[in-house]
Design a protein around this motif. Structure first.
Motif, PDB file in Angstrom:
ATOM      1  N   ARG A  92       0.817  -1.212   0.000  1.00 60.84           N
ATOM      2  CA  ARG A  92       0.000   0.000   0.000  1.00 60.84           C
ATOM      3  C   ARG A  92       0.854   1.267   0.000  1.00 60.84           C
ATOM      4  O   ARG A  92       0.496   2.264  -0.644  1.00 60.84           O
ATOM      5  CB  ARG A  92      -0.951   0.008   1.190  1.00 60.84           C
ATOM      6  N   ASN A  93       1.975   1.262   0.703  1.00 59.87           N
ATOM      7  CA  ASN A  93       2.864   2.418   0.631  1.00 59.87           C
ATOM      8  C   ASN A  93       3.336   2.637  -0.798  1.00 59.87           C
ATOM      9  O   ASN A  93       3.295   3.761  -1.311  1.00 59.87           O
ATOM     10  CB  ASN A  93       4.059   2.235   1.569  1.00 59.87           C
ATOM     11  N   ALA A  94       3.785   1.579  -1.452  1.00 60.81           N
ATOM     12  CA  ALA A  94       4.287   1.703  -2.818  1.00 60.81           C
ATOM     13  C   ALA A  94       3.197   2.189  -3.767  1.00 60.81           C
ATOM     14  O   ALA A  94       3.409   3.115  -4.564  1.00 60.81           O
ATOM     15  CB  ALA A  94       4.848   0.362  -3.289  1.00 60.81           C
ATOM     16  N   ALA A  95       2.011   1.588  -3.675  1.00 60.48           N
ATOM     17  CA  ALA A  95       0.934   1.942  -4.595  1.00 60.48           C
ATOM     18  C   ALA A  95       0.405   3.355  -4.363  1.00 60.48           C
ATOM     19  O   ALA A  95       0.190   4.121  -5.317  1.00 60.48           O
ATOM     20  CB  ALA A  95      -0.213   0.933  -4.458  1.00 60.48           C
ATOM     21  N   PHE A 103       5.977   8.606  -6.965  1.00 63.23           N
ATOM     22  CA  PHE A 103       7.196   7.926  -6.527  1.00 63.23           C
ATOM     23  C   PHE A 103       7.416   6.664  -7.366  1.00 63.23           C
ATOM     24  O   PHE A 103       6.471   5.965  -7.729  1.00 63.23           O
ATOM     25  CB  PHE A 103       7.091   7.528  -5.057  1.00 63.23           C
ATOM     26  N   ASP A 104       8.691   6.378  -7.643  1.00 65.17           N
ATOM     27  CA  ASP A 104       9.012   5.203  -8.453  1.00 65.17           C
ATOM     28  C   ASP A 104       9.307   3.988  -7.577  1.00 65.17           C
ATOM     29  O   ASP A 104       9.112   4.009  -6.349  1.00 65.17           O
ATOM     30  CB  ASP A 104      10.164   5.514  -9.408  1.00 65.17           C
ATOM     31  N   LEU A 110      12.759   0.848  -0.568  1.00 64.68           N
ATOM     32  CA  LEU A 110      13.053   1.387   0.760  1.00 64.68           C
ATOM     33  C   LEU A 110      12.068   0.852   1.790  1.00 64.68           C
ATOM     34  O   LEU A 110      12.466   0.395   2.878  1.00 64.68           O
ATOM     35  CB  LEU A 110      12.993   2.913   0.719  1.00 64.68           C
ATOM     36  N   VAL A 111      10.783   0.893   1.473  1.00 64.57           N
ATOM     37  CA  VAL A 111       9.765   0.406   2.403  1.00 64.57           C
ATOM     38  C   VAL A 111       9.957  -1.077   2.685  1.00 64.57           C
ATOM     39  O   VAL A 111       9.853  -1.529   3.833  1.00 64.57           O
ATOM     40  CB  VAL A 111       8.351   0.672   1.851  1.00 64.57           C
ATOM     41  N   ALA A 112      10.264  -1.853   1.650  1.00 68.99           N
ATOM     42  CA  ALA A 112      10.461  -3.293   1.831  1.00 68.99           C
ATOM     43  C   ALA A 112      11.626  -3.574   2.776  1.00 68.99           C
ATOM     44  O   ALA A 112      11.550  -4.486   3.609  1.00 68.99           O
ATOM     45  CB  ALA A 112      10.702  -3.956   0.479  1.00 68.99           C
TER      46      ALA A 112
END
Length: 238
Positions: A92-95, A103-104, A110-112
């Protein structure tokens, strides 16, 4: 103004209007059914709650006016992560950051890494993650992890789903994290954010985080201004 016919699944029931309203009424089901639903869900494992919660939403909708009830702040529960929730935080952060800020994939990486480090090794007495749950599904999160500086906790990955905003979830997540950090013996909470995250910045300011450094940078495919903020947990309120 007599009986109202309702269709549930493949069976039909004739319910007097007064009886129907007593059984299920309003967003929180304050009738006879609502008095027991909360206690019943408390006995269900967190990872299994979406199914009964979704069923309850369907019942309320069918026995109501056909529209799903609007969520209320008191419908939101803060809990510890269940299996699958840490993966949800990454996804969800990435999406959301891709959709809202462009953001790419570097941000997803980074979040992972943040989440993997927490999953592999964290001290539950000093570090914790909270999931905000609404109707059995996760709608927000925040992480408290140890910082490199002794005695400092770091706030990371605050997120609230768009359809759950306006219920004070971000404030509750940050307030819960600050209370935990103070009780755990941390002397301060620090965080790094970017100036474009206006809603998050206002939450941090309301909880007393002060800006200590600011620096332009290019990350995640965007030109950004990073901000370091700090909350002294031992400061005397003015």
């Amino acid at each position: 103004m007599g009986n109202k016919e309702e269709l549930i699944g493949h069976r039909r029931f004739l319910l007097p209007a007064a009886r129907r309203d007593h059984l299920v009424s309003g967003p929180g089901c304050p009738g006879r059914l609502g008095s027991t639903v909360g206690a019943m869900l408390d006995t269900v494992r967190a990872e299994d709650r979406p199914r009964p919660a979704e069923a309850m939403r369907t019942v309320r909708t069918l026995l109501g006016d056909g529209r799903a009830p609007a969520p209320r702040p008191e419908d939101v529960v803060l809990r510890e992560p269940a299996p699958g929730d840490l993966g949800w935080i990454v996804q969800r952060n990435a999406a959301l950051y891709a959709a809202e800020y462009g953001f790419d994939v570097d941000y997803e990486g980074l979040v992972a890494r943040i989440v993997a480090d927490y999953a592999e090794d964290h001290d539950p007495h000093l570090e914790r993650t909270w999931i905000a749950e609404l109707d059995g599904r996760p709608v927000g999160c925040v992480m408290c992890v140890r910082d490199d500086a002794p005695g400092a906790a770091r706030l990371r990955l605050l997120l609230v789903e768009p359809d759950a905003r306006g219920l004070g979830i971000g404030d509750r997540l940050v307030g819960t994290l600050v209370d935990f950090a103070r009780e755990a013996g941390h002397r301060e909470v620090v965080l790094w954010t970017n100036d474009i995250l206006g809603a998050a910045r206002r939450i941090y300011q309301r909880h007393g985080f002060v800006l200590v450094a600011e620096k332009p940078h290019r990350s995640f495919g965007q030109e950004l201004t990073g901000q370091d903020r700090r909350l002294d947990l031992h400061a005397t309120p003015e």
